[in-house]
Scaffold this motif. Structure first.
Motif, PDB file in Angstrom:
ATOM      1  N   LYS A   1     -43.680  31.166  79.232  1.00 25.16           N
ATOM      2  CA  LYS A   1     -45.038  30.657  79.458  1.00 25.16           C
ATOM      3  C   LYS A   1     -45.011  29.153  79.743  1.00 25.16           C
ATOM      4  CE  LYS A   1     -49.482  29.992  77.115  1.00 25.16           C
ATOM      5  NZ  LYS A   1     -50.246  30.193  75.856  1.00 25.16           N
ATOM      6  N   VAL A   2     -44.223  28.409  78.974  1.00 25.98           N
ATOM      7  CA  VAL A   2     -44.120  26.968  79.189  1.00 25.98           C
ATOM      8  C   VAL A   2     -43.567  26.685  80.572  1.00 25.98           C
ATOM      9  CG1 VAL A   2     -42.916  24.868  78.453  1.00 25.98           C
ATOM     10  CG2 VAL A   2     -43.958  26.373  76.746  1.00 25.98           C
ATOM     11  N   ARG A   3     -42.540  27.408  80.963  1.00 25.19           N
ATOM     12  CA  ARG A   3     -41.932  27.188  82.282  1.00 25.19           C
ATOM     13  C   ARG A   3     -42.929  27.506  83.398  1.00 25.19           C
ATOM     14  NH1 ARG A   3     -36.108  27.733  83.519  1.00 25.19           N
ATOM     15  NH2 ARG A   3     -35.836  27.522  85.776  1.00 25.19           N
ATOM     16  N   ALA A   4     -43.692  28.601  83.233  1.00 24.37           N
ATOM     17  CA  ALA A   4     -44.645  29.002  84.256  1.00 24.37           C
ATOM     18  C   ALA A   4     -45.769  27.983  84.407  1.00 24.37           C
ATOM     19  CB  ALA A   4     -45.216  30.374  83.924  1.00 24.37           C
ATOM     20  N   GLU A   5     -46.202  27.395  83.294  1.00 23.05           N
ATOM     21  CA  GLU A   5     -47.357  26.497  83.330  1.00 23.05           C
ATOM     22  C   GLU A   5     -46.977  25.046  83.618  1.00 23.05           C
ATOM     23  OE1 GLU A   5     -49.615  26.902  79.758  1.00 23.05           O
ATOM     24  OE2 GLU A   5     -50.124  29.012  80.134  1.00 23.05           O
ATOM     25  N   HIS A   6     -45.775  24.639  83.235  1.00 15.57           N
ATOM     26  CA  HIS A   6     -45.404  23.223  83.345  1.00 15.57           C
ATOM     27  C   HIS A   6     -44.194  22.975  84.230  1.00 15.57           C
ATOM     28  CE1 HIS A   6     -48.154  22.121  80.024  1.00 15.57           C
ATOM     29  NE2 HIS A   6     -47.787  23.282  79.502  1.00 15.57           N
ATOM     30  N   GLY A   7     -43.477  24.039  84.585  1.00 16.33           N
ATOM     31  CA  GLY A   7     -42.254  23.885  85.344  1.00 16.33           C
ATOM     32  C   GLY A   7     -41.037  23.818  84.423  1.00 16.33           C
ATOM     33  N   PRO A   8     -39.847  23.937  84.987  1.00 13.97           N
ATOM     34  CA  PRO A   8     -38.624  23.885  84.167  1.00 13.97           C
ATOM     35  C   PRO A   8     -38.408  22.496  83.584  1.00 13.97           C
ATOM     36  CG  PRO A   8     -38.071  23.884  86.491  1.00 13.97           C
ATOM     37  CD  PRO A   8     -39.545  24.122  86.425  1.00 13.97           C
ATOM     38  N   ALA A   9     -37.841  22.454  82.382  1.00 17.98           N
ATOM     39  CA  ALA A   9     -37.622  21.188  81.685  1.00 17.98           C
ATOM     40  C   ALA A   9     -36.240  20.639  82.011  1.00 17.98           C
ATOM     41  CB  ALA A   9     -37.764  21.374  80.183  1.00 17.98           C
ATOM     42  N   ASN A  10     -36.193  19.374  82.349  1.00 24.21           N
ATOM     43  CA  ASN A  10     -34.903  18.711  82.557  1.00 24.21           C
ATOM     44  C   ASN A  10     -34.158  18.540  81.248  1.00 24.21           C
ATOM     45  OD1 ASN A  10     -37.102  17.333  84.529  1.00 24.21           O
ATOM     46  ND2 ASN A  10     -35.181  17.727  85.613  1.00 24.21           N
ATOM     47  N   LEU A  11     -34.909  18.398  80.162  1.00 22.85           N
ATOM     48  CA  LEU A  11     -34.322  18.284  78.824  1.00 22.85           C
ATOM     49  C   LEU A  11     -35.178  19.048  77.843  1.00 22.85           C
ATOM     50  CD1 LEU A  11     -32.430  17.017  76.649  1.00 22.85           C
ATOM     51  CD2 LEU A  11     -34.028  15.082  76.564  1.00 22.85           C
ATOM     52  N   VAL A  12     -34.540  19.908  77.063  1.00 19.40           N
ATOM     53  CA  VAL A  12     -35.177  20.549  75.911  1.00 19.40           C
ATOM     54  C   VAL A  12     -34.436  20.056  74.686  1.00 19.40           C
ATOM     55  CG1 VAL A  12     -35.732  22.696  74.734  1.00 19.40           C
ATOM     56  CG2 VAL A  12     -35.826  22.591  77.238  1.00 19.40           C
ATOM     57  N   CYS A  13     -35.135  19.442  73.750  1.00 21.89           N
ATOM     58  CA  CYS A  13     -34.476  18.898  72.563  1.00 21.89           C
ATOM     59  C   CYS A  13     -35.118  19.467  71.300  1.00 21.89           C
ATOM     60  CB  CYS A  13     -34.537  17.375  72.556  1.00 21.89           C
ATOM     61  SG  CYS A  13     -36.187  16.663  72.652  1.00 21.89           S
ATOM     62  N   LEU A  14     -34.323  19.544  70.255  1.00 21.70           N
ATOM     63  CA  LEU A  14     -34.819  20.007  68.963  1.00 21.70           C
ATOM     64  C   LEU A  14     -33.956  19.410  67.864  1.00 21.70           C
ATOM     65  CD1 LEU A  14     -33.546  23.668  68.593  1.00 21.70           C
ATOM     66  CD2 LEU A  14     -33.780  22.639  70.851  1.00 21.70           C
ATOM     67  N   ASN A  15     -34.615  18.866  66.865  1.00 24.06           N
ATOM     68  CA  ASN A  15     -33.936  18.222  65.747  1.00 24.06           C
ATOM     69  C   ASN A  15     -34.252  18.956  64.454  1.00 24.06           C
ATOM     70  OD1 ASN A  15     -32.846  16.245  67.379  1.00 24.06           O
ATOM     71  ND2 ASN A  15     -34.514  14.796  67.028  1.00 24.06           N
ATOM     72  N   ASN A  16     -33.201  19.455  63.802  1.00 22.11           N
ATOM     73  CA  ASN A  16     -33.337  20.080  62.484  1.00 22.11           C
ATOM     74  C   ASN A  16     -34.335  21.232  62.497  1.00 22.11           C
ATOM     75  OD1 ASN A  16     -31.506  18.175  61.162  1.00 22.11           O
ATOM     76  ND2 ASN A  16     -33.127  16.688  61.589  1.00 22.11           N
ATOM     77  N   VAL A  17     -34.236  22.073  63.530  1.00 20.56           N
ATOM     78  CA  VAL A  17     -35.054  23.281  63.579  1.00 20.56           C
ATOM     79  C   VAL A  17     -34.209  24.525  63.843  1.00 20.56           C
ATOM     80  CG1 VAL A  17     -35.585  23.095  66.036  1.00 20.56           C
ATOM     81  CG2 VAL A  17     -37.130  24.335  64.567  1.00 20.56           C
ATOM     82  N   TYR A  18     -33.008  24.366  64.393  1.00 17.02           N
ATOM     83  CA  TYR A  18     -32.189  25.531  64.741  1.00 17.02           C
ATOM     84  C   TYR A  18     -31.797  26.329  63.499  1.00 17.02           C
ATOM     85  CZ  TYR A  18     -29.253  27.922  68.254  1.00 17.02           C
ATOM     86  OH  TYR A  18     -28.708  28.832  69.141  1.00 17.02           O
TER      87      TYR A  18
END
Length: 430
Positions: free
Chosen positions: A177-194
């Protein structure tokens, strides 16, 4: 949890299942049922469910806190006895209350801009973006961004800072849904959630769905190697469903179509790794640093099931030393209070059995926690100014990972001869 005598099927996310009273645990990464005990901390309440005056008189649910290691893929994990919805739809942790953490996030953004070649036409997504502590630095650079944050209250705080935020848990569907509405992300980051998600494979697929085919994924997590070497058992709690080495992180990434290409060693949270991954189709060979960290894990035995044994004995020593100190302080008529009310602190307090007779109260900068009680141990939480007013003999530092920052903040304690107490990696009074 299921009632005694009930019958359920096994959840692939590692949830206990009962058949005629027996229990089967399943590895959430590879599906194996061959797991071994790593550390059993008994039963505790969820670490972020702070009690109000009203709920303090109600029943408090507790759940086993028993980490196991999969003999097949080596992922260290807790059964999913609580759901992310139980914890994160309203969350007590606001990242921006830690000055050093906000500065850490800014340094990350500076480095990521260079590594990923980010510019005005780029798009950045942070998963579990909390109160905008990191993406605010992306906004300042006029780079388009989006936070994906399930907690309504902290997500609203991010929007008030001007950080666009979607209130949602990440899944493959959310990623698409995010990709469809905003386009592909050059960077996806996540801190202390995995570590916070029981569906590792589905979550990783959600990351792949959002990232551009030539993009980057950055994942920062506490390193199981330093957790073991520095006896950081209090970072184990129910909302942390798994505990990663670089080896198991690499395997988890592969489950969703991502390949590890680089790693950084960080001091945050007592010792973390930042994994850099790319879509498997274009990833190429990993850096020499990846091989170096994998070799260090192998030298510590963490590339074998048996290498995870023996941690429980070191944890018992920490408990014994801290309890001896607190009991002796009480006998001498000394006042001991705490600083901070982090999730890790509640694991420590509950495992050790510390109550207000040994720790009078604790303080925290987060107003959300003021006037509440710590889960399980029922220790009152006050504003930080309370320490200067009471002038206690000792201040027990519960967020020991912020040692440098808090030693400076609490330097005034020495004015009346007070001392700071750090319980991990071993008891230290300074």
């Amino acid at each position: 949890m299921t009632a005694a005598g009930s019958s359920t099927t096994t959840d692939p996310a590692g949830t206990p299942s009962t058949e005629a009273g027996s229990q089967t645990l399943t590895c959430r990464l590879c599906g194996s049922t061959d797991l071994r005990s790593f550390l059993d901390l008994g039963a505790t309440p969820p670490c972020e469910l702070f009690l109000t005056a009203e709920t303090a008189e109600q029943r408090e649910d507790t759940f086993p806190l028993h980490v196991r290691v999969c003999n097949a893929c080596l992922l260290a994990q807790l059964p999913a006895l609580i759901t992310p919805e139980d914890t994160f739809e309203e969350y007590a942790y606001f990242s921006s209350f830690s000055t050093s953490w906000v500065e850490h996030a800014k340094r990350f953004v500076d480095g990521a801009v260079e590594r990923a070649g980010l510019g005005p036409d780029s798009f950045v997504v942070e998963v579990a973006s909390n109160d905008g502590y990191l993406l605010q630095h992306v906004v300042e650079r006029d780079i388009r961004c989006l936070g994906v944050e399930p907690s309504v209250n902290v997500g609203e705080a991010a929007r008030e800072k001007g950080v666009p935020t979607l209130t949602a848990f990440l899944s493959p569907e959310t990623g698409e849904k995010v990709r469809a509405e905003h386009g592909p992300a050059n960077l996806v980051c996540l801190n202390n959630v995995y570590a916070h998600i029981p569906d590792v494979v589905g979550f990783t697929q959600g990351l792949r769905a959002m990232v551009a085919d030539d993009g980057w994924v950055s994942i920062e997590i506490q390193h199981l190697l330093t957790l073991v070497e520095r006896s950081q058992f209090d970072t184990i709690y129910h909302e942390h469903f798994q505990y990663y080495t670089l080896l198991t992180g690499q395997r988890a990434l592969a489950s969703g179509g991502l390949t590890l290409v680089d790693v950084e060693l960080l001091d945050t949270h007592g010792g973390s790794i930042r994994m850099w991954a790319r879509p498997s189709e274009i990833a190429g060979e990993p850096s020499a640093k990846v091989a170096e960290v994998l070799a260090a894990e192998s030298a510590a035995g963490l590339d074998t099931p048996e290498g995870h044994d023996g941690f429980a004995e070191a944890v018992s020593t920490i408990r014994d030393d801290l309890m001896s100190f607190l009991i002796e302080a009480r006998r001498q008529g000394k006042r001991v209070v705490g600083y901070g009310a982090p999730g890790k602190g509640n694991t420590l307090l509950n495992y050790c059995g510390i109550r207000p007779d040994l720790l009078e109260y604790t303080v925290d900068r987060n107003p959300y926690k003021h006037g509440r009680l710590t889960p399980g141990t029922r220790i009152p939480i006050h504003e930080p100014d309370r320490i200067a007013a009471d002038k206690p003999d000792y201040v027990l530092i519960l967020p020991w990972n912020l040692r440098t920052e808090l030693t400076e903040q609490l330097s005034y304690v020495r004015d009346w001869g007070g001392k700071l107490v750090f319980p991990i990696p071993s008891l230290e009074v300074v």
